[in-house]
Scaffold this active site. Structure first.
Site, PDB file in Angstrom:
ATOM      1  N   ARG A   1       0.890  -1.177   0.000  1.00  0.00           N
ATOM      2  CA  ARG A   1       0.000   0.000   0.000  1.00  0.00           C
ATOM      3  C   ARG A   1       0.915   1.211   0.000  1.00  0.00           C
ATOM      4  NH1 ARG A   1      -5.183   1.406   3.707  1.00  0.00           N
ATOM      5  NH2 ARG A   1      -6.058   0.031   2.132  1.00  0.00           N
TER       6      ARG A   1
ATOM      7  N   HIS B   1      -7.694   0.912  -6.127  1.00  0.00           N
ATOM      8  CA  HIS B   1      -7.831   0.010  -4.971  1.00  0.00           C
ATOM      9  C   HIS B   1      -8.524  -1.275  -5.452  1.00  0.00           C
ATOM     10  CE1 HIS B   1      -7.897  -1.350  -0.989  1.00  0.00           C
ATOM     11  NE2 HIS B   1      -8.767  -0.545  -0.430  1.00  0.00           N
TER      12      HIS B   1
ATOM     13  N   GLN C   1     -10.358  -3.979  -3.136  1.00  0.00           N
ATOM     14  CA  GLN C   1     -11.645  -3.545  -2.606  1.00  0.00           C
ATOM     15  C   GLN C   1     -12.781  -3.865  -3.574  1.00  0.00           C
ATOM     16  OE1 GLN C   1     -12.287  -2.033   0.496  1.00  0.00           O
ATOM     17  NE2 GLN C   1     -14.341  -2.609  -0.134  1.00  0.00           N
TER      18      GLN C   1
ATOM     19  N   ASP D   1     -17.534   7.018  -0.735  1.00  0.00           N
ATOM     20  CA  ASP D   1     -16.272   6.869  -0.008  1.00  0.00           C
ATOM     21  C   ASP D   1     -15.992   8.197   0.695  1.00  0.00           C
ATOM     22  OD1 ASP D   1     -13.811   5.948   0.902  1.00  0.00           O
ATOM     23  OD2 ASP D   1     -12.806   6.066  -1.047  1.00  0.00           O
TER      24      ASP D   1
ATOM     25  N   CYS E   1     -16.311   1.369   1.164  1.00  0.00           N
ATOM     26  CA  CYS E   1     -15.131   0.534   1.456  1.00  0.00           C
ATOM     27  C   CYS E   1     -14.687   0.644   2.900  1.00  0.00           C
ATOM     28  CB  CYS E   1     -13.998   0.900   0.513  1.00  0.00           C
ATOM     29  SG  CYS E   1     -13.381   2.588   0.728  1.00  0.00           S
TER      30      CYS E   1
ATOM     31  N   ARG F   1     -13.238  -8.861   1.854  1.00  0.00           N
ATOM     32  CA  ARG F   1     -11.828  -8.533   1.559  1.00  0.00           C
ATOM     33  C   ARG F   1     -10.962  -9.765   1.853  1.00  0.00           C
ATOM     34  NH1 ARG F   1      -9.985  -3.316   1.799  1.00  0.00           N
ATOM     35  NH2 ARG F   1      -8.076  -4.294   1.053  1.00  0.00           N
TER      36      ARG F   1
HETATM   37  N1   CP Z   1     -11.117  -0.324   2.777  1.00  0.00           N
HETATM   38  C1   CP Z   1      -9.826  -0.362   3.183  1.00  0.00           C
HETATM   39  O1   CP Z   1      -8.915  -0.625   2.400  1.00  0.00           O
HETATM   40  O2   CP Z   1      -9.654  -0.125   4.508  1.00  0.00           O
HETATM   41  P1   CP Z   1      -8.262   0.100   5.267  1.00  0.00           P
HETATM   42  O3   CP Z   1      -7.745   1.448   4.873  1.00  0.00           O
HETATM   43  O4   CP Z   1      -8.621   0.010   6.721  1.00  0.00           O
HETATM   44  O5   CP Z   1      -7.297  -0.986   4.846  1.00  0.00           O
HETATM   45  N1  NVA Z   2     -10.186   6.731  -0.827  1.00  0.00           N
HETATM   46  C1  NVA Z   2      -9.706   6.248   0.449  1.00  0.00           C
HETATM   47  C2  NVA Z   2      -9.862   4.774   0.549  1.00  0.00           C
HETATM   48  C3  NVA Z   2      -9.451   4.172   1.864  1.00  0.00           C
HETATM   49  C4  NVA Z   2      -9.589   2.668   1.901  1.00  0.00           C
HETATM   50  C5  NVA Z   2      -8.255   6.659   0.640  1.00  0.00           C
HETATM   51  O1  NVA Z   2      -7.458   6.508  -0.293  1.00  0.00           O
HETATM   52  O2  NVA Z   2      -7.933   7.152   1.714  1.00  0.00           O
END
Ligand code: CP
Ligand code: NVA
Length: 308
Positions: free
Chosen positions: A107, A134, A137, A225, A266, A294
């Site tokens: 990530r 992502h 997700q 989101d 998400c 997930r």
């Molecule tokens: N939806 C998601 O990826 O959550 P986190 O940021 O908690 O991993």
């Molecule tokens: N759009 C959000 C998703 C988190 C899972 C971010 O990137 O922070």
């Protein structure tokens, strides 16, 4: 050896196979305790690195548990503690990590970091979120829709809010899974026009509608989101909130959708901002099934990457 980098970079048949396997593995676990191993142990003797340059609850916990359920071990690394955060190149990091582990989940911020990692890694690399997408997700979301309503092909999905990284993965998914996608949000926060263009060229029906009430008419699934993603500067918060307020998913907006429409997010959510608690905890919402799925989808993604 296959990387899982994005929905549109993975064959539609493979996406289907992965979700099929995720359903199977979920059912096979029955009511086992979370920490109990699966009957099959495809990751036995394998080590998976989980690299986080941004915070996470779901991705971190679900990958860790998923690897262990399949018999493997995990190594958790955070960007700031790695030499990666202190000037070592991504290419060198990828080559070194490939000598220690069998798979890498990362990530990160810039998509280029993910791509460079994949280019120089000898082991599969999985995208655990970048500023641009992502994909894990969206696999969980597709699985969740199928569990509740059957095939998503031909259905109307509405994204309400910021045209962010998760929205981009929905755009990538539209032609792969055959659903129609309407984006409703302010023009200042439109999804990347290249991503919209590519989705349309791949055959997807993508509509941009500024009026949220018009947009959600006939919707089978409404998704939103956070209004401020992890890569967005806090200084933009107030301006974004002012632009996005009309796109909040609440009872009034939901009343324009089909009566059996689902609501997804998400998570993490900011209750009372992008969605109200009565929607998040109400009859349309499947947000905690998404979170659970997930785990199952990522287990299937890891098996696919490793050919196991
Ligand atoms: N939806 C998601 O990826 O959550 P986190 O940021 O908690 O991993
Ligand atoms: N759009 C959000 C998703 C988190 C899972 C971010 O990137 O922070």
């Amino acid at each position: 050896m296959k990387h899982f980098l994005d929905i549109h970079k993975t064959e539609a048949d493979s996406l289907r196979d992965i979700i099929g396997q995720a359903h199977e593995m979920k059912n096979a676990r029955g009511g086992k305790p979370r920490g109990a191993p699966d009957d099959e142990q495809p990751l036995s003797g394998r080590m998976v690195a989980l690299i986080f340059e941004k915070p996470s609850t779901r991705t971190r916990a679900s990958f860790d548990v998923g690897v262990r359920q399949m018999g493997g071990a995990t190594m958790l690394l955070t960007g700031a503690e790695m030499q990666l955060g202190h000037g070592e190149t991504i290419a060198d990091t990828a080559r070194v990590m490939s000598r220690y582990v069998d798979m890498i989940m990362i990530r990160t911020f810039e998509e280029s970091v993910l791509l460079e990692m994949a280019e120089h890694s000898d082991v599969p690399v999985i995208n655990g979120l970048t500023n641009r997408s992502h994909p894990c997700q969206i696999m969980a979301d597709m699985m969740t829709y199928e569990e509740h309503r059957g095939s998503i092909a031909g259905r109307k999905v509405v994204w309400s809010g910021d045209g962010n990284n998760v929205c981009a993965s929905y755009l990538h998914a539209a032609s792969q899974f055959g659903f129609d996608l309407t984006f409703t949000g302010p023009s200042q926060l439109d999804p990347d026009e290249n991503v919209v263009g590519a989705a349309r060229r791949s055959g997807a029906n993508i509509v941009i509608e500024r009026d949220p009430e018009k947009a959600v008419r006939g919707a089978d699934l409404i998704v939103t989101d956070t209004w401020l993603s992890m890569h967005d500067s806090m200084s933009t918060r107030e301006g974004r909130h002012n632009l996005l307020r009309p796109y909040q998913v609440n009872k009034h907006l939901m009343s324009f959708a089909n009566p059996d429409a689902l609501f997804m997010h998400c998570l993490p959510a900011h209750r009372g901002e992008e969605a109200t608690s009565d929607i998040m905890d109400g009859p349309h919402s499947v947000i905690f099934d998404e979170a659970e799925n997930r785990l199952h989808c990522q287990k299937a993604i890891m098996r696919w990457c490793m050919g196991l």
